[in-house]
Design a protein around this motif. Structure first.
Motif, short mmCIF file in Angstrom:
data_model
loop_
_atom_site.label_atom_id
_atom_site.label_comp_id
_atom_site.label_asym_id
_atom_site.label_seq_id
_atom_site.Cartn_x
_atom_site.Cartn_y
_atom_site.Cartn_z
N SER A 133 0.90 -1.22 0.04
CA SER A 133 0.06 -0.02 0.01
C SER A 133 0.80 1.11 0.06
O SER A 133 1.89 1.27 0.34
N ARG A 135 0.74 5.68 -1.18
CA ARG A 135 0.23 6.95 -2.05
C ARG A 135 1.26 7.79 -2.50
O ARG A 135 2.03 8.28 -1.53
N GLU A 228 -7.91 6.85 1.72
CA GLU A 228 -8.21 5.55 1.22
C GLU A 228 -9.33 5.82 0.09
O GLU A 228 -9.24 4.78 -0.69
N GLU A 231 -8.48 4.88 -3.62
CA GLU A 231 -7.79 3.92 -3.91
C GLU A 231 -7.62 3.33 -5.46
O GLU A 231 -6.76 2.56 -5.79
#
Ligand code: NAP
Length: 246
Positions: A133, A135, A228, A231
């Motif tokens: 995960s 960003r 989130e 995503e």
């Protein structure tokens, strides 16, 4: 929301980076406020975050230096165990007409604005892949899409950021890491303070919404892309430009 996330924001001592750091902290992230020369300004950002009940650290690193970026990102991972959000915001201008531009001014802008983003992604992406995960948000500019007289170095760096963003997005997507760019138009910061009144008037006339943007407008877009909720968005360039480029 980005509660409990570890967020690195480069060039967060002033302007847009500062606003992004404040916004991510207000939404619950622990923010590493990177700066190059403005230590006092970075400390002020940390203090403001803490006054508002948030959590922040400052970290000096010249993002154009590959080895220093390795040490920077490695230190963050050693200390905090992860990196959830990386915002490559640090940037400079060295404007001048093409025929008069020095090699140094060309290289300096490319090294900071484009290579700087590569340098941090190079080391942070390994950790994000491990986490499955992450960003990554890179600061482009409308100028990277449209070009601008007097800014061949800057426009090339920002067009490069868009290519880097899309290529990295494709490489990292299968492990849940998203990579997007934001393309601001004219935003009220130290970078645009230098513009003459005539240039400002001319610029405003090209903005459908009829005014310069504020750092907080860009920060809101960054916080969304970091959340989130974003995503399923990757490889995109989000314009925050009052409609300048459609
Ligand atoms: P700014 O007010 O001039 O602030 C620039 C920030 O970048 C400062 O925090 C500065 O840190 C940092 N920085 C510069 N060189 C660095 C380096 N080598 N290593 C680490 N940090 C470095 O600029 P801004 O207007 O907020 O712009 C932020 C980003 O948005 C830039 O990428 C810019 O190209 C982009 N952008 C801005 C506009 C606009 O209208 N303002 C429009 C489109 C895109 P120190 O002060 O600590 O050195």
């Amino acid at each position: 929301m980005v509660t409990g996330k570890i967020a690195v924001v480069t060039g967060a001592s002033r302007g847009i980076g500062r606003a992004i750091a404040l916004k991510l902290a207000s939404e619950g992230a622990k923010v590493i406020v990177n700066y190059n020369g403005s230590k006092d300004r970075a400390l002020e950002v940390k203090q403001k975050i803490e006054e508002n009940g948030g959590s922040a650290e400052i970290y000096q690193c010249d993002v154009s230096d590959f080895e220093k970026c390795e040490a920077f990102i490695t230190d963050i991972i050693r200390q905090w165990g992860r990196i959830d959000i990386l915002v490559n915001n640090a940037g400079i201008t060295r404007d001048g007409l093409l025929m008069k531009m020095s090699e140094e001014d060309f290289n300096k802008v490319l090294d900071t604005n484009l290579k700087g983003a590569f340098n941090t992604i190079r080391f942070a992406s390994r950790q994000m892949l491990k986490q499955r995960s992450g960003r990554i948000i890179n600061m482009a500019s409308v100028v990277g899409v449209t070009g601008n007289a007097g800014q061949v170095n800057y426009a090339a760096s920002k067009a490069g950021i868009i290519g880097l963003t899309k290529a990295a997005a494709r490489e990292l997507a299968l492990r849940g890491v998203t990579v997007n760019a934001i393309a601001p138009g004219f935003i009220e910061t130290d970078m645009t303070k230098e513009l003459t009144e005539k240039v400002k008037e001319n610029s405003v006339s090209q903005i459908p919404l009829g005014k310069f943007g504020k750092p907080e407008h860009v920060a809101a877009a960054a916080a969304f892309l970091a959340s989130e909720e974003a995503e399923y968005i990757t490889g995109q360039v989000l314009h925050v430009d009052g409609g300048m480029v459609m």
